[in-house]
Design a protein around this motif. Structure first.
Motif, PDB file in Angstrom:
ATOM      1  N   GLU A 103       3.035  10.904   5.414  1.00  0.00           N
ATOM      2  CA  GLU A 103       1.670  10.646   5.794  1.00  0.00           C
ATOM      3  C   GLU A 103       1.659   9.271   6.520  1.00  0.00           C
ATOM      4  N   SER A 113       0.688  -1.122  -0.097  1.00  0.00           N
ATOM      5  CA  SER A 113      -0.058  -0.071  -0.111  1.00  0.00           C
ATOM      6  C   SER A 113       0.982   1.163  -0.209  1.00  0.00           C
ATOM      7  N   ILE A 114       1.876   1.273   0.821  1.00  0.00           N
ATOM      8  CA  ILE A 114       2.913   2.469   0.624  1.00  0.00           C
ATOM      9  C   ILE A 114       3.375   2.414  -0.623  1.00  0.00           C
ATOM     10  N   ASN A 166      -0.248   9.827  -4.841  1.00  0.00           N
ATOM     11  CA  ASN A 166      -1.358   9.855  -3.937  1.00  0.00           C
ATOM     12  C   ASN A 166      -1.125  10.271  -2.624  1.00  0.00           C
ATOM     13  N   MET A 167      -0.079   9.773  -2.134  1.00  0.00           N
ATOM     14  CA  MET A 167       0.287  10.133  -0.533  1.00  0.00           C
ATOM     15  C   MET A 167       1.751  10.528  -0.644  1.00  0.00           C
ATOM     16  N   ASP A 168       2.426  11.036   0.524  1.00  0.00           N
ATOM     17  CA  ASP A 168       3.568  11.216   0.599  1.00  0.00           C
ATOM     18  C   ASP A 168       4.221  10.432   1.831  1.00  0.00           C
ATOM     19  N   VAL A 218       2.617   1.597  -3.554  1.00  0.00           N
ATOM     20  CA  VAL A 218       1.724   1.861  -4.615  1.00  0.00           C
ATOM     21  C   VAL A 218       1.315   3.526  -4.557  1.00  0.00           C
ATOM     22  N   ASN A 219       0.912   3.639  -3.343  1.00  0.00           N
ATOM     23  CA  ASN A 219       0.597   5.204  -3.036  1.00  0.00           C
ATOM     24  C   ASN A 219       1.863   6.216  -3.331  1.00  0.00           C
ATOM     25  N   LEU A 220       2.754   6.013  -2.895  1.00  0.00           N
ATOM     26  CA  LEU A 220       4.061   6.989  -3.189  1.00  0.00           C
ATOM     27  C   LEU A 220       4.055   6.781  -4.730  1.00  0.00           C
TER      28      LEU A 220
END
Length: 146
Positions: A130, A116-117, A125-127, A119-121
């Motif tokens: 977060e 999840s980390i 989508n996220m930093d 993919v989001n990075l």
């Protein structure tokens, strides 16, 4: 000093503790074994395991100096003594995003949260902060509170 880390498009998972082969294999299994193409289903990048005694006991700061030119993943995962000894296997995750002011910031993460980390990075989508700012009191990210 060990040589530069491998040049790859994959997220690197670097082993720095060689005290327990069975625990290392358990960590790899918890992350997942990439197919022949180097990819895992839940990751944007592939995952490449670095299992080389030349990196034994190397510090996070030293690893940062060994990042190869062109390494495009925004994080580096490290399997250290704490990872090997803890039943939760919390890996050290290091922020490699040079566009923020926290390059080199580290946190721990349980293997189940790693996809999840990553993919989001990867998709922006996220930093990193977060996730790091939502780690539990012991510094391990186990997911967001529900």
């Amino acid at each position: 000093m060990p040589r530069t880390l491998p040049v790859t498009e994959c997220m690197l998972v670097v082993r720095t503790d060689f005290s327990d082969q069975g625990a290392w294999e358990a960590v790899r299994a918890a992350i997942g074994e990439p197919g022949e193409d180097g990819y895992l289903e839940d990751y944007m990048y592939g995952v490449e395991f670095v299992d080389d005694v030349g990196y034994r006991d190397i510090s996070g700061e030293e690893l940062l100096r060994l990042i190869p030119e062109g390494y495009d993943a925004s994080i580096l995962a490290v399997v250290d003594e704490t990872t090997i000894r803890s039943p939760e296997m919390p890996l050290v995750l290091v922020d490699l995003n040079e566009l923020n002011e926290e390059y080199g910031r580290a946190m721990r993460v349980i293997p189940a949260e790693l996809p999840s980390i990553e993919v989001n990075l990867h998709i922006g989508n996220m930093d990193f902060f977060e996730f790091a700012d939502n780690a539990d009191e012991d510094g391990v990210f186990r997911g967001f509170p529900e």
